[in-house]
Structure formats: structure tokens, C-alpha cells
Design a protein around this motif. Structure first.
Motif, PDB file in Angstrom:
ATOM      1  N   ARG A 176      71.267  38.446  41.700  1.00  0.00           N
ATOM      2  CA  ARG A 176      69.837  38.753  41.804  1.00  0.00           C
ATOM      3  C   ARG A 176      69.614  40.249  41.701  1.00  0.00           C
ATOM      4  N   GLY A 179      69.266  41.535  38.268  1.00  0.00           N
ATOM      5  CA  GLY A 179      68.111  41.083  37.501  1.00  0.00           C
ATOM      6  C   GLY A 179      68.130  39.645  37.053  1.00  0.00           C
ATOM      7  N   GLU A 180      69.122  38.854  37.440  1.00  0.00           N
ATOM      8  CA  GLU A 180      69.148  37.452  37.036  1.00  0.00           C
ATOM      9  C   GLU A 180      68.101  36.660  37.822  1.00  0.00           C
ATOM     10  N   VAL A 181      67.610  35.594  37.212  1.00  0.00           N
ATOM     11  CA  VAL A 181      66.668  34.693  37.887  1.00  0.00           C
ATOM     12  C   VAL A 181      67.174  33.266  37.706  1.00  0.00           C
ATOM     13  N   SER A 185      69.453  31.697  34.651  1.00  0.00           N
ATOM     14  CA  SER A 185      70.854  31.893  35.013  1.00  0.00           C
ATOM     15  C   SER A 185      71.362  30.682  35.779  1.00  0.00           C
ATOM     16  N   THR A 222      62.173  41.831  46.071  1.00  0.00           N
ATOM     17  CA  THR A 222      61.327  41.536  44.912  1.00  0.00           C
ATOM     18  C   THR A 222      59.905  41.149  45.297  1.00  0.00           C
ATOM     19  N   ARG A 401      60.241  39.682  34.071  1.00  0.00           N
ATOM     20  CA  ARG A 401      61.385  38.839  33.697  1.00  0.00           C
ATOM     21  C   ARG A 401      62.130  38.324  34.928  1.00  0.00           C
ATOM     22  N   MET A 402      62.222  39.150  35.962  1.00  0.00           N
ATOM     23  CA  MET A 402      62.993  38.729  37.149  1.00  0.00           C
ATOM     24  C   MET A 402      62.095  38.419  38.347  1.00  0.00           C
ATOM     25  N   ASP A 403      60.789  38.217  38.096  1.00  0.00           N
ATOM     26  CA  ASP A 403      59.842  37.854  39.148  1.00  0.00           C
ATOM     27  C   ASP A 403      59.863  38.873  40.282  1.00  0.00           C
ATOM     28  N   ASP A 404      59.846  40.144  39.910  1.00  0.00           N
ATOM     29  CA  ASP A 404      59.842  41.237  40.889  1.00  0.00           C
ATOM     30  C   ASP A 404      58.395  41.690  41.065  1.00  0.00           C
TER      31      ASP A 404
END
Length: 498
Positions: A176, A179-181, A185, A222, A401-404
């Protein structure tokens, strides 16, 4: 001749010398070449026998110093060809190094333990992979730690579910963090699901505390601030005194930072005090972590000059220590404080350094988003608007992209502030960005940022002639800022002075 007599003869000949008298008498060869020459005269089998005997002797003669001497014991067992016993000792050495906050030493020992472990040492390999991640995530690129965790859990049939849950939680935390979601992933999705499922099967809160704390940390990072704080706070009740001090101190720092972003400054101060106590016996990196958290608290509270000075000191100390995560965090805080003081030329090199480290040395995706958001503002403030736009576009793409949500909100707000500092202001575009940021800040309960963004909204509304709305936004901003105790203008002024 007795052993002491032989040692005296060797000392008199100049081949060896006394290295220490306390707590035990120790000798060293006067020169490494002498040691190499003496060692080379031994047959390979004889070397193994002597190494085994040396390891056994240390264990027998120094039972109270077994953890301290584990690196030497492990080396002797490794040279004796007993790799499984060597792996056990290097694991102990890594855990002992963690207790002393000696992160780099710990990573080396855990790596060696994992490499030497045989197929029967499933539990040991798991603990070594977890230990390496705990000790090294903040100053190394995380791919190697993730690979070791993945390899360890793949062959983890029959492992203790507590240890297995920690391994999955660390894998999820590291993934995480870069940057993976879960949506894109499968590895992260599996790690999250397995960590949660295993934690639920444990019959005590203590066994699931670290996985819950880690999941809480990246939840807060995030933007799910309240949820993340609750997870971390609940877990810390069981972690202290039971988990390794590095993990406990790290979670305390994350929790204090989350409280600061929520505007709960009293809770942040208490948590920082707890973290400071935990780090007090640790190494310098742990103390820098605490000081960075203090600078974050000062920034959120509005003591901008104090935040900038503290962060600058932390950045210098972190550079000397090679603590990459600390370098990034301190430079981001310094940059944010400098921009709040309209010192873009000072902010720009610090933020560029943070961005460089994120790209090259360690994956810290949420922090890199903040770095780019602020760097865009610094570029625009120093005349490079196109460079600023490029940074904001990258930051927004990464955040979404990573829901941040926190990174997205800060990027929109930074772009709006930069737009309003120019000479030909597009107040409509600035207002749209502010409103987007406000929606996110409101949902996250990021109250200090919300109060300041409301103040900026008032300015934008006033500039386009929507005076009543501007007045309402300003009143709400000032009420919230004063309720929180924000110390920067205009919140620090008495009502009659605004």
C-alpha cells in the motif's frame, strides 16, 4: 602447558593482544594477516570442529549474554556447516538489534537468517522476513522485503497464525505504501484478506494487534483519518511491552500525525510523549522520527516558524543517518511550512530532494503525492507555472489511482493557493479546486486544513462578488480555527482585529 600459558606465550611473541578484560578476558590477533595465516593452516574439517566447539563453548560459558553474542555464535555455527543452528542465532541477533533500534544491523542479521534457514524452519523464515520489513522499510526500497515476505508465506504451512497474520499485514502495508490498490493488485488484495481473516481467528486481542495497527496506519495515510486512528489506538493498548519497540514507536508516530491532521492536538501531544518515551532508549533514527512528528504537529497547529525550523534540523540529521523515510517526511514538512510563509525559493530545493528520494531510494507513494503537490506550488510561486502544472497533474493522477483522498485534497488546495498568488487570477478555477478540496477535507474530518481552506474560499468568493457566501465561509473558518486553537493568522487574532 595450560591454555593461559599458551596465550601468554602468543602475547609475548606479539601475535595476539588483550582486547578486553571485562566482562571476560578477550584476545585479538594483532593483524588480520596473522589470523588468516593461522586459519589457513587448519584443515577444513578441523575448522568446522573448532567452530562448532567455539559456538557450544560460548553458549555454555555465557548463558546470560547469549542474545548479545548471537552474531558470533551464528558465525561459528555457519562456519561449522550447521546452517540451521546458525539461522536461529542470526534471528536472535536481529531481534536483539531491533530491541536496540539498530535497524541496519537488524536487517543484515534477518537477511542472513532467512538465507540460511532450511525447509523445516518455516516459522523462523517468517519471523526473519517480518523482522527485515520492520527494521528496514524506512530507508530501503521495499521490493526486496516484499519478495521475502511473499516467499515466506508461500511455504508457511503449519505456521503460527499470529506470525502469519503479521507477515501478511507487513506485506499489505509495504504494498500500500508504494501505491498499490486492491482493485489492481491481486497480491495486495490477498494480503489484506488473509491478514484480516487470520486476525479474526486469534483468541486474544494481543495476537491481532500489530496487523490491525499496520492496516490502521495505511488507512489513515490515505485519508480515512478517524478509522485509521481508532485501529492504531486500539492496537497500541496491546502492543506496548509485547511487540518489538520499533513497531510500537512507529505506530505511535503515525497515530500522533493522524491526530494532528484531525485537529485533536491534545491527543497528538500525549501520543508524541508516549512515542518519545519508547524512542528514548533507541537509536538516533527513532528520535528523529519523533521530532518529525513534533514538526508535523506544529505545522497543523499553525506554529509555522517552529515547524519549519524543527523540520530543517530533522532533515539534516536524517541525511547524516541515511534514513530516507525521515528525509522525505522532514523535507515535506519543511516545504509546507516555508510555502505557508511564502518562502517558495527555500521550499523548492527541499521538496525536490524529497521527490528525488521517493523516486530513487524508497517507495512512499502517499508522501510522494504530497511532495509533488507542494513542489507544484513552489514551482509556480517561483515563476515556473508549467512545471507546477506538471507536478499537480502527476500528483492528482497518483492520488486518484491509489484512492489517496488526503493527497488529492492537498493537491487541489495547493493548486488553488498557487493560482490565487499570481497576477492574472482565474478565481473560478481556484474556487473549483478549493471546493473539491473542502469536500474531501470535510469527509476526512481534517479540521485544520478544512478551516484554512474555508478561509481561502472566502477570499475567492469575495473576489468574484459573492459577498454573503464569502462572509459565511469566513465566519465558519474563524469559528473552527479558534475552536481548534490554531495559532496562525487570522485565527490567532481576537475577533475585533480580523
Amino acid at each position: 602447558m595450560s591454555a593461559q600459558g599458551e596465550l601468554s606465550t602468543l602475547e609475548a611473541s606479539g601475535l595476539i593482544e588483550i582486547a578486553a578484560i571485562q566482562p571476560e578476558l578477550e584476545y585479538l590477533f594483532r593483524h588480520a594477516l596473522v589470523q588468516d595465516a593461522a586459519y589457513a593452516t587448519l584443515l577444513k574439517q578441523d575448522r568446522r570442529v573448532l567452530h562448532r566447539a567455539a559456538a557450544e563453548a560460548i553458549l555454555t560459558l555465557h548463558p546470560n549474554r547469549a542474545r548479545e553474542l548471537a552474531p558470533e555464535i551464528g558465525m561459528h555455527f555457519e562456519q561449522a556447516g550447521e546452517t540451521a543452528r546458525a539461522a536461529e542465532q542470526f534471528l536472535i541477533a536481529g531481534e536483539h538489534a531491533m530491541e536496540r533500534f539498530a535497524g541496519r544491523e537488524a536487517v543484515a542479521f534477518f537477511t542472513r537468517a532467512g538465507d540460511l534457514a532450511d525447509e523445516s524452519q518455516v516459522q523462523l523464515r517468517l519471523r526473519a522476513a517480518i523482522g527485515g520489513a520492520q527494521a528496514g522499510w524506512g530507508y530501503s526500497e521495499q521490493a526486496a522485503f516484499i519478495e521475502r515476505l511473499d516467499n515466506a508465506v508461500t511455504a508457511a504451512d503449519g505456521a503460527d497464525p499470529r506470525v502469519l497474520a503479521q507477515a501478511y499485514a507487513w506485506s499489505a502495508f509495504l504494498r500500500r505504501g508504494r501505491g498499490e490498490v486492491p482493485e489492481t493488485s491481486p497480491q495486495l488484495k490477498q494480503a489484506l484478506e488473509r491478514a484480516s481473516a487470520l486476525a479474526e481467528t486469534l483468541d486474544d486481542d494481543g495476537g491481532s494487534a500489530l496487523p490491525r495497527a499496520l492496516m490502521g496506519a495505511f488507512t489513515a495515510m490515505t485519508g480515512k483519518l478517524r478509522e485509521g486512528a481508532q485501529h492504531m489506538s486500539d492496537a497500541l493498548k496491546f502492543l506496548e511491552g509485547k511487540a518489538d519497540p520499533v513497531s510500537t514507536a512507529m505506530i505511535s508516530d503515525f497515530l500522533a500525525m493522524t491526530y494532528a491532521r484531525l485537529g485533536d492536538f491534545a491527543a497528538a501531544e500525549k501520543t508524541i510523549a508516549d512515542s518519545e518515551r519508547l524512542a528514548g532508549t533507541g537509536d538516533e533514527i527513532s528520535r528523529v522520527d519523533v521530532d518529525i512528528t513534533k514538526s508535523t504537529l506544529e505545522l497543523e497547529r499553525g506554529d509555522v516558524e517552529a515547524a519549519r525550523a524543527q523540520a530543517q534540523r530533522c532533515a539534516a540529521r536524517a541525511e547524516d543517518l541515511g534514513a530516507f523515510a525521515c528525509v522525505v517526511a522532514s523535507n515535506v514538512t519543511f516545504g509546507a511550512a516555508a510555502l505557508a510563509q511564502r518562502l517558495a525559493p527555500a521550499a523548492k530545493p527541499a521538496l525536490e530532494r524529497g521527490d528525488e528520494i521517493c523516486r530513487v531510494n524508497t517507495n512512499m507513494a502517499p508522501m510522494q503525492t504530497l511532495t509533488r503537490a507542494l513542489l507544484g506550488m513552489a514551482r509556480a510561486d517561483t515563476g515556473d507555472l508549467q512545471g507546477g502544472i506538471a507536478e499537480w497533474n502527476e500528483a492528482l493522477a497518483a492520488a486518484r489511482r491509489m484512492d489517496d483522498r488526503y493527497g488529492e485534497a492537498q493537491t487541489l488546495w495547493a493548486r488553488a493557493r498557487a493560482q490565487t498568488r499570481g497576477t492574472d487570477v482565474d478565481w473560478g478555477a481556484a474556487l473549483a479546486d478549493i471546493d473539491g478540496a473542502l469536500t474531501l477535507f470535510e469527509a476526512m474530518e481534517a479540521k485544520p486544513s478544512l478551516a484554512r481552506a474555508l478561509r481561502d474560499r472566502s477570499r475567492a468568493l469575495r473576489a468574484i462578488g459573492r459577498v454573503e457566501e464569502a462572509d459565511a465561509a469566513e465566519v465558519r473558518a474563524l469559528e473552527m480555527g479558534r475552536m481548534l486553537g490554531l495559532r496562525d493568522a487570522p485565527f490567532s487574532r481576537p475577533p475585533s482585529a480580523v
